[in-house]
Scaffold this motif. Sequence first.
Motif, short mmCIF file in Angstrom:
data_model
loop_
_atom_site.label_atom_id
_atom_site.label_comp_id
_atom_site.label_asym_id
_atom_site.label_seq_id
_atom_site.Cartn_x
_atom_site.Cartn_y
_atom_site.Cartn_z
N TYR A 6 61.69 90.48 10.49
CA TYR A 6 62.27 91.83 10.40
C TYR A 6 61.17 92.88 10.50
N GLN A 7 60.05 92.67 9.81
CA GLN A 7 58.99 93.66 9.84
C GLN A 7 58.40 93.84 11.24
N ILE A 8 58.05 92.75 11.89
CA ILE A 8 57.42 92.86 13.21
C ILE A 8 58.40 93.45 14.22
N ALA A 9 59.68 93.15 14.07
CA ALA A 9 60.68 93.73 14.97
C ALA A 9 60.75 95.24 14.77
N CYS A 10 60.69 95.70 13.52
CA CYS A 10 60.76 97.13 13.23
C CYS A 10 59.51 97.85 13.72
N ILE A 11 58.35 97.22 13.58
CA ILE A 11 57.11 97.84 14.05
C ILE A 11 57.14 98.00 15.57
N VAL A 12 57.53 96.95 16.28
CA VAL A 12 57.59 97.02 17.74
C VAL A 12 58.61 98.07 18.19
N LYS A 66 50.50 100.75 28.17
CA LYS A 66 51.59 100.91 29.13
C LYS A 66 52.92 100.44 28.56
N ASP A 67 52.89 99.36 27.83
CA ASP A 67 54.12 98.80 27.25
C ASP A 67 53.72 97.83 26.15
N LEU A 68 54.64 97.57 25.25
CA LEU A 68 54.42 96.52 24.25
C LEU A 68 55.74 95.83 23.96
N LYS A 69 55.63 94.56 23.63
CA LYS A 69 56.81 93.73 23.44
C LYS A 69 56.66 92.85 22.20
N LEU A 70 57.79 92.55 21.60
CA LEU A 70 57.84 91.51 20.56
C LEU A 70 57.91 90.17 21.27
N PHE A 71 57.14 89.20 20.78
CA PHE A 71 57.22 87.85 21.32
C PHE A 71 57.44 86.87 20.18
N CYS A 72 58.28 85.89 20.42
CA CYS A 72 58.44 84.78 19.48
C CYS A 72 59.01 83.60 20.27
N PRO A 73 58.64 82.37 19.92
CA PRO A 73 59.21 81.21 20.60
C PRO A 73 60.69 81.08 20.27
N GLU A 77 59.48 73.03 16.40
CA GLU A 77 59.55 71.58 16.24
C GLU A 77 60.26 71.19 14.95
N ASP A 78 60.12 71.99 13.92
CA ASP A 78 60.71 71.67 12.63
C ASP A 78 61.33 72.93 12.03
N ARG A 79 62.65 73.02 12.02
CA ARG A 79 63.32 74.20 11.46
C ARG A 79 63.06 74.33 9.97
N GLY A 80 62.72 73.23 9.32
CA GLY A 80 62.51 73.24 7.88
C GLY A 80 61.33 74.10 7.44
N ILE A 81 60.39 74.37 8.36
CA ILE A 81 59.22 75.16 7.97
C ILE A 81 59.52 76.64 7.90
N LEU A 82 60.67 77.06 8.41
CA LEU A 82 60.96 78.48 8.55
C LEU A 82 61.18 79.18 7.22
N GLY A 83 61.25 78.42 6.14
CA GLY A 83 61.38 79.04 4.83
C GLY A 83 60.05 79.44 4.22
N PHE A 84 58.96 79.17 4.93
CA PHE A 84 57.62 79.46 4.40
C PHE A 84 56.99 80.61 5.18
N SER A 85 55.93 81.17 4.61
CA SER A 85 55.26 82.30 5.26
C SER A 85 54.44 81.83 6.46
N ASN A 86 54.25 82.77 7.39
CA ASN A 86 53.43 82.56 8.59
C ASN A 86 53.95 81.42 9.48
N THR A 87 55.27 81.30 9.58
CA THR A 87 55.85 80.24 10.42
C THR A 87 56.74 80.77 11.55
N THR A 88 56.94 82.09 11.64
CA THR A 88 57.81 82.61 12.69
C THR A 88 57.14 82.53 14.06
N GLN A 89 55.79 82.45 14.07
CA GLN A 89 55.01 82.38 15.31
C GLN A 89 55.26 83.59 16.20
N SER A 90 55.54 84.73 15.59
CA SER A 90 55.81 85.95 16.34
C SER A 90 54.53 86.75 16.52
N SER A 91 54.52 87.61 17.53
CA SER A 91 53.35 88.44 17.79
C SER A 91 53.77 89.69 18.55
#
Length: 249
Positions: A6-12, A66-73, A77-91
């Motif tokens: 949510y934070q990175i989406a709002c910043i972008v 010129k432009d900037l974009k949100l990126f995320c995969p 590989e493991d949905r179970g890790i998404l409950g922990f910090s630094n696992t969204t792999q977004s940039s």
Amino acid sequence: MNGQMYQIACIVAAARKALKSGKEICYKPEKYTNKLNFQILPSEKGEVTELSVTDWFKNLKEKGLKDLKLFCPISVEDRGILGFSNTTQSSILCFYKDGKASYFLPNWESASPGKGWDVTYTEYEWERSSQDIPHYENNIEEFKDILARIEDLAIKIECDNFAKVFHSARKFLLDPESGKGLAEPQIPPQHLSIFRAASAADVFGAMGSWNDEPGWLAQDKGLGQVYDELSDQLLRNIRLAILFAINEW
């Protein structure tokens, strides 16, 4: 929605709006953020500079943004890790007028108890094989379909609370006027319903989430494979919806 996503989406979204309008960026950190800064690439002297959101955006413009974009995969590989910090792999992807590009990766660290999170976005050079800026398609129809199918699965495995979540998320897509008044990123009105649906449908966390008991209940009813397939498709559509809503306007 995952607080980090949510934070990175709002910043972008705020940065894209400022870039398009020619005005200063307007972004207020979320309540769960204690400290937020950006580390830009080291200077020729090897110095690392930490900037606020406002100064970060000014620095990008000075470098010819010129432009900037949100990126995320769109899969993990493991949905179970998404409950922990630094696992969204977004940039945050940044594209400059001279053809160069860089990206900012966030790192979340817990501050002292009760003080929220310290967040640092660090810049790296992006060695791209292509100079094309990525674009994302509107997946609203596929998203509607997967929400209906996974709602049906939730009912079959007697997870009525999750069935209601998926039903509500689909309603945002069917009725763009629903959900108004929620805190949301600075994106056009026609994109807000898609973001709302993605936010509501993001049930991938730790204990008590869709990653927890529903998987075992599905397995017990012989629906384990269906659960895995629909869960993967749900995550994919959530990520695609976020990428479209934040980037394509």
